[in-house]
Design a protein around this motif. Structure first.
Motif, PDB file in Angstrom:
ATOM      1  N   UNK A 219       0.826  -1.210   0.000  1.00 18.52           N
ATOM      2  CA  UNK A 219       0.000   0.000   0.000  1.00 18.52           C
ATOM      3  C   UNK A 219       0.859   1.258   0.000  1.00 18.52           C
ATOM      4  N   UNK A 220       1.975   1.233   0.735  1.00 21.51           N
ATOM      5  CA  UNK A 220       2.892   2.382   0.718  1.00 21.51           C
ATOM      6  C   UNK A 220       3.448   2.586  -0.689  1.00 21.51           C
ATOM      7  N   UNK A 221       3.836   1.509  -1.312  1.00 17.51           N
ATOM      8  CA  UNK A 221       4.354   1.574  -2.671  1.00 17.51           C
ATOM      9  C   UNK A 221       3.301   2.155  -3.614  1.00 17.51           C
ATOM     10  N   UNK A 222       2.061   1.671  -3.471  1.00 16.99           N
ATOM     11  CA  UNK A 222       0.983   2.143  -4.345  1.00 16.99           C
ATOM     12  C   UNK A 222       0.677   3.623  -4.104  1.00 16.99           C
ATOM     13  N   UNK A 223       0.750   4.065  -2.848  1.00 21.08           N
ATOM     14  CA  UNK A 223       0.503   5.478  -2.537  1.00 21.08           C
ATOM     15  C   UNK A 223       1.544   6.363  -3.206  1.00 21.08           C
ATOM     16  N   UNK A 224       2.816   5.935  -3.153  1.00 18.67           N
ATOM     17  CA  UNK A 224       3.865   6.701  -3.820  1.00 18.67           C
ATOM     18  C   UNK A 224       3.655   6.725  -5.325  1.00 18.67           C
ATOM     19  N   UNK A 225       3.245   5.597  -5.873  1.00 20.14           N
ATOM     20  CA  UNK A 225       2.975   5.514  -7.302  1.00 20.14           C
ATOM     21  C   UNK A 225       1.809   6.409  -7.705  1.00 20.14           C
ATOM     22  N   UNK A 226       0.813   6.527  -6.828  1.00 20.08           N
ATOM     23  CA  UNK A 226      -0.383   7.305  -7.158  1.00 20.08           C
ATOM     24  C   UNK A 226      -0.076   8.780  -7.367  1.00 20.08           C
ATOM     25  N   UNK A 227       0.965   9.311  -6.697  1.00 12.84           N
ATOM     26  CA  UNK A 227       1.320  10.716  -6.888  1.00 12.84           C
ATOM     27  C   UNK A 227       1.788  10.954  -8.320  1.00 12.84           C
ATOM     28  N   UNK A 228       2.591  10.049  -8.838  1.00 12.02           N
ATOM     29  CA  UNK A 228       3.036  10.188 -10.226  1.00 12.02           C
ATOM     30  C   UNK A 228       1.913   9.878 -11.205  1.00 12.02           C
ATOM     31  N   UNK A 229       1.007   9.008 -10.804  1.00 14.75           N
ATOM     32  CA  UNK A 229      -0.163   8.755 -11.642  1.00 14.75           C
ATOM     33  C   UNK A 229      -1.006  10.021 -11.766  1.00 14.75           C
ATOM     34  N   UNK A 230      -1.147  10.769 -10.664  1.00 11.61           N
ATOM     35  CA  UNK A 230      -1.895  12.031 -10.706  1.00 11.61           C
ATOM     36  C   UNK A 230      -1.214  13.027 -11.638  1.00 11.61           C
ATOM     37  N   UNK A 231       0.123  13.083 -11.585  1.00 13.58           N
ATOM     38  CA  UNK A 231       0.856  13.987 -12.475  1.00 13.58           C
ATOM     39  C   UNK A 231       0.689  13.562 -13.931  1.00 13.58           C
ATOM     40  N   UNK A 232       0.722  12.259 -14.178  1.00 10.06           N
ATOM     41  CA  UNK A 232       0.534  11.760 -15.540  1.00 10.06           C
ATOM     42  C   UNK A 232      -0.870  12.071 -16.046  1.00 10.06           C
ATOM     43  N   UNK A 233      -1.856  11.900 -15.205  1.00  6.62           N
ATOM     44  CA  UNK A 233      -3.242  12.186 -15.592  1.00  6.62           C
ATOM     45  C   UNK A 233      -3.410  13.665 -15.920  1.00  6.62           C
ATOM     46  N   UNK A 234      -2.848  14.524 -15.077  1.00  8.21           N
ATOM     47  CA  UNK A 234      -2.936  15.965 -15.343  1.00  8.21           C
ATOM     48  C   UNK A 234      -2.250  16.301 -16.660  1.00  8.21           C
ATOM     49  N   UNK A 513       9.928  10.263   1.458  1.00  6.55           N
ATOM     50  CA  UNK A 513       9.899   8.905   2.013  1.00  6.55           C
ATOM     51  C   UNK A 513       9.388   7.909   0.982  1.00  6.55           C
ATOM     52  N   UNK A 514       8.342   8.305   0.227  1.00  9.74           N
ATOM     53  CA  UNK A 514       7.777   7.393  -0.763  1.00  9.74           C
ATOM     54  C   UNK A 514       8.778   7.031  -1.843  1.00  9.74           C
ATOM     55  N   UNK A 515       9.551   8.014  -2.276  1.00  8.61           N
ATOM     56  CA  UNK A 515      10.560   7.750  -3.292  1.00  8.61           C
ATOM     57  C   UNK A 515      11.605   6.765  -2.788  1.00  8.61           C
ATOM     58  N   UNK A 516      12.030   6.969  -1.551  1.00  7.92           N
ATOM     59  CA  UNK A 516      13.038   6.078  -0.978  1.00  7.92           C
ATOM     60  C   UNK A 516      12.469   4.685  -0.741  1.00  7.92           C
ATOM     61  N   UNK A 561       2.760  -0.614 -13.156  1.00  8.06           N
ATOM     62  CA  UNK A 561       2.480   0.822 -13.064  1.00  8.06           C
ATOM     63  C   UNK A 561       3.753   1.639 -12.939  1.00  8.06           C
ATOM     64  N   UNK A 562       4.722   1.126 -12.183  1.00  5.98           N
ATOM     65  CA  UNK A 562       6.004   1.832 -12.049  1.00  5.98           C
ATOM     66  C   UNK A 562       6.645   2.047 -13.410  1.00  5.98           C
ATOM     67  N   UNK A 569       5.009   9.456 -18.129  1.00  7.30           N
ATOM     68  CA  UNK A 569       5.269  10.769 -17.539  1.00  7.30           C
ATOM     69  C   UNK A 569       6.521  11.393 -18.148  1.00  7.30           C
ATOM     70  N   UNK A 570       7.501  10.554 -18.518  1.00 13.92           N
ATOM     71  CA  UNK A 570       8.726  11.076 -19.102  1.00 13.92           C
ATOM     72  C   UNK A 570       8.595  11.421 -20.574  1.00 13.92           C
TER      73      UNK A 570
END
Length: 646
Positions: A219-234, A513-516, A561-562, A569-570
């Protein structure tokens, strides 16, 4: 009568009283022998830039500073001092103001009366000459010198005190924000308690504990991934960010540019060429090339290029810690500009980047403290590592950071192409000399102090690491710094939430923390998914537990997803030329993630207590000569951060 006629011919039709100062300046410069066509050109330039004719004269590239002030000395019939002995200068309070605007210093002689060395201004030269004629004794203890001579003497005279302030200043003013002590006693206690609890649980309930850990880590991994998913969606649905900003054409302020260099003689010529291309009047540009004093090769390479008058080489005395943030903070007190930009030695900033940043600052509220320019990799074709680094930077600087800035969240700044309000930067304590990722630390500290950061669009070009060894060293250092920053900010979580708000607190956890954590966990998530897949293949389909299937799906989403979000995103913000440079090398994304994980584990494993050193900090050498086994110790934790050098 001759002077009056000269004034009339040199004033070029200015009849208004508003031009009295300009007329006086023209009269003085003409009396010193400068031609009327040259003065006419400089007067027009001074009116456009909002500067003095003298300033434009000294920055036009045709006048030698020594000859100019020597002529003034002869005109006033005063002695001229070409070089000032630093030992004759007393380090009094306020001495460093002479680094920003050199005007006068008191010179103490051993066997004769003290002198005051002054830097006269052309606009007041006639008044000074009249005063010396009326009161001859006034000139007995006066001498003329140059701004450069004063700066050189003041840099040396105040070096010991300035270095103490640089190293201890942030810790003295904001001890809670300083990485001089990374891990506090409370943090050590709770970390030990958590570890003891985990070990006890694994002994008493191994299966249940491992299952709970699996769920929690996924779940921690998925939460960190979700931030980049939000950026990709935007990025996909919110429309493109405007690529141009209407630039202001009014009178410009002074702008400081600082570049920290260490063993960069090979790129000195490229750096100077890039800085000369900046679209900003030289008379309003204050470029400081900050070098370690014992880095003779780089200093001599810069001097051989004969820098223009708006360039200054700042030599930082060798002392611990030997870090980029310490060098920048050492030079910060001499910054003359209202705004300040930071670049690295290999950077090639867009010529109009300073103008865009200035326009944004002027159009925004005073709480906008920092602007981050996007970094674009130009050597993506050199290797598959540089190609994937290019994708990563594109996703960060043109995807994630713009989304965070739009929502006024704290930004983990990049280490270059940052533009600051100089006053705010000083009030915030400058850079932390003990933090090995001073950029991210400063971005969060500014947010804690009530300021915000944003992004601009005009890019800086730079090269990415192209080999495994260079990439691994850089990336492991970044992870050490992010861990260091997280520990510093998490000394008092409640206070942090009160200062930045709960939303920003969550973003901080996900970006740092999520990135690490996601990098550390990536191989474990693959192992978890593999075990779950094997278990499901061995069991009849009707007997597969819902929990096992759910975890398998989450792990699969995390892994795929990663990779997909990294690519999407890139590639999204890239132009077609950049995509061609990357080419087919994007297929190395899974391996790149494993390398990132290896770098994260290398960073974490390098944290080792050193009980023999207590609270004493040991500083390593530069990155190119550092002993990789030599740790730097803070309180009860130690980080091998000796590779964070200039």
């Amino acid at each position: 009568m001759q002077d009056e006629a000269l004034l009339k011919s040199a004033s070029f039709g200015n009849q208004s009283g508003d031009h009295g100062a300009e007329d006086a300046e023209l009269l003085t410069l003409a009396a010193l022998g400068f031609s009327k066509p040259l003065l006419a050109m400089l007067a027009d330039r001074a009116r456009r830039n909002g500067t003095s004719i003298e300033s434009e004269l000294l920055h036009c590239g045709q006048i030698d500073e020594m000859a100019y002030y020597g002529a003034m000395a002869r005109y006033l019939r005063l002695p001229f001092i070409a070089a000032i002995d630093p030992s004759s200068i007393t380090d009094v309070p306020g001495l460093d103001t002479q680094l920003q605007r050199p005007s006068q210093v008191r010179i103490t002689h051993r066997h004769r009366a003290p002198q005051v060395a002054i830097v006269p201004e052309a606009i007041r030269l006639a008044d000074l000459k009249a005063a010396l004629t009326a009161l001859p004794l006034l000139g007995q203890d006066l001498a003329i010198t140059t701004p450069s001579a004063i700066r050189r003497a003041v840099w040396t005279a105040g070096a010991p005190r300035r270095m103490r302030e640089t190293v201890t200043g942030l810790f003295d003013r904001f001890p809670a924000s300083s990485a001089r002590i990374v891990l506090s006693g409370n943090q050590g206690f709770y970390a030990g308690l958590w570890f003891a609890t985990l070990v006890s649980a694994l002994i008493v309930m191994p299966i249940e504990t491992l299952l709970l850990l699996h769920i929690l880590l996924s779940l921690i991994y998925f939460a960190s991934l979700s931030l980049r998913l939000a950026a990709f969606t935007r990025q996909q649905f919110a429309g493109a960010t405007p690529t141009t900003v209407p630039l202001r054409e009014d009178a410009l302020p002074c702008y400081t540019v600082m570049v920290a260099l260490y063993r960069e003689a090979a790129v000195a010529e490229q750096l100077m060429a890039s800085l000369r291309r900046l679209d900003w009047p030289p008379s309003l540009l204050d470029i400081k090339l900050v070098c370690e004093a014992d880095d003779e090769e780089t200093i001599q390479a810069l001097k051989a290029l004969k820098p223009a008058p708006h360039f200054e080489i700042v030599e930082v005395p060798p002392s611990a810690p030997r870090t980029k943030p310490k060098a920048l903070t050492y030079a910060l007190g001499a910054a003359r500009g209202e705004f300040l930009a930071i670049y690295d030695a290999e950077d090639r900033p867009h010529p109009q980047q300073l103008r865009e940043a200035y326009t944004r600052f002027r159009a925004s509220r005073n709480d906008l403290a920092c602007l981050q320019a996007p970094l674009i990799i130009t050597n993506a074709r050199e290797s598959w590592i540089s190609a994937l680094f290019s994708l990563e930077y594109s996703g960060l600087f043109r995807g994630l950071l713009p989304m965070l800035a739009r929502r006024q969240m704290p930004l983990p700044l990049g280490g270059t192409s940052n533009h600051f309000r100089t006053g705010v930067l000083r009030d915030a304590g400058g850079w932390d000399p003990f933090n090995v990722t001073e950029d991210a630390d400063l971005g969060f500290r500014l947010h804690r102090l009530g300021y915000r950061s944003d992004v601009i669009t005009r890019q800086t070009l730079e090269d990415a690491p192209a080999t495994m060894s260079v990439w691994m060293g850089q990336r492991s250092r970044w992870f050490k710094g992010w861990l260091q920053t997280w520990l510093v900010l998490m000394r008092d979580p409640r206070r942090l939430i009160d200062e930045i708000g709960f939303s920003a607190f969550c973003v901080f956890q996900l970006t740092v923390a999520g990135m690490l954590v996601s990098s550390l966990l990536h191989p474990l998530i693959i192992v978890f998914a593999g075990i779950a897949a094997y278990s499901m293949l061995e069991a009849p389909s009707a007997e597969i537990p819902a929990g096992v299937l759910s975890l398998f799906i989450i792990d699969t989403v995390n892994i795929l997803g990663s990779y997909l979000i990294f690519l999407g995103l890139g590639r999204g913000p890239m132009i077609e030329h950049e995509r061609r440079l990357v080419g087919w090398r994007w297929i190395g994304v899974p391996l790149y993630w494993m390398m990132t994980s290896a770098a994260a584990w290398k960073a974490v494993s390098s944290c080792a207590p050193n009980p023999s050193s207590g609270t004493r900090r040991r500083t390593g050498r530069s990155a190119k000569e550092a002993d990789p086994a030599a740790p730097i110790c803070w309180n009860i934790s130690a980080f091998r951060a000796s590779d964070k050098t200039l």
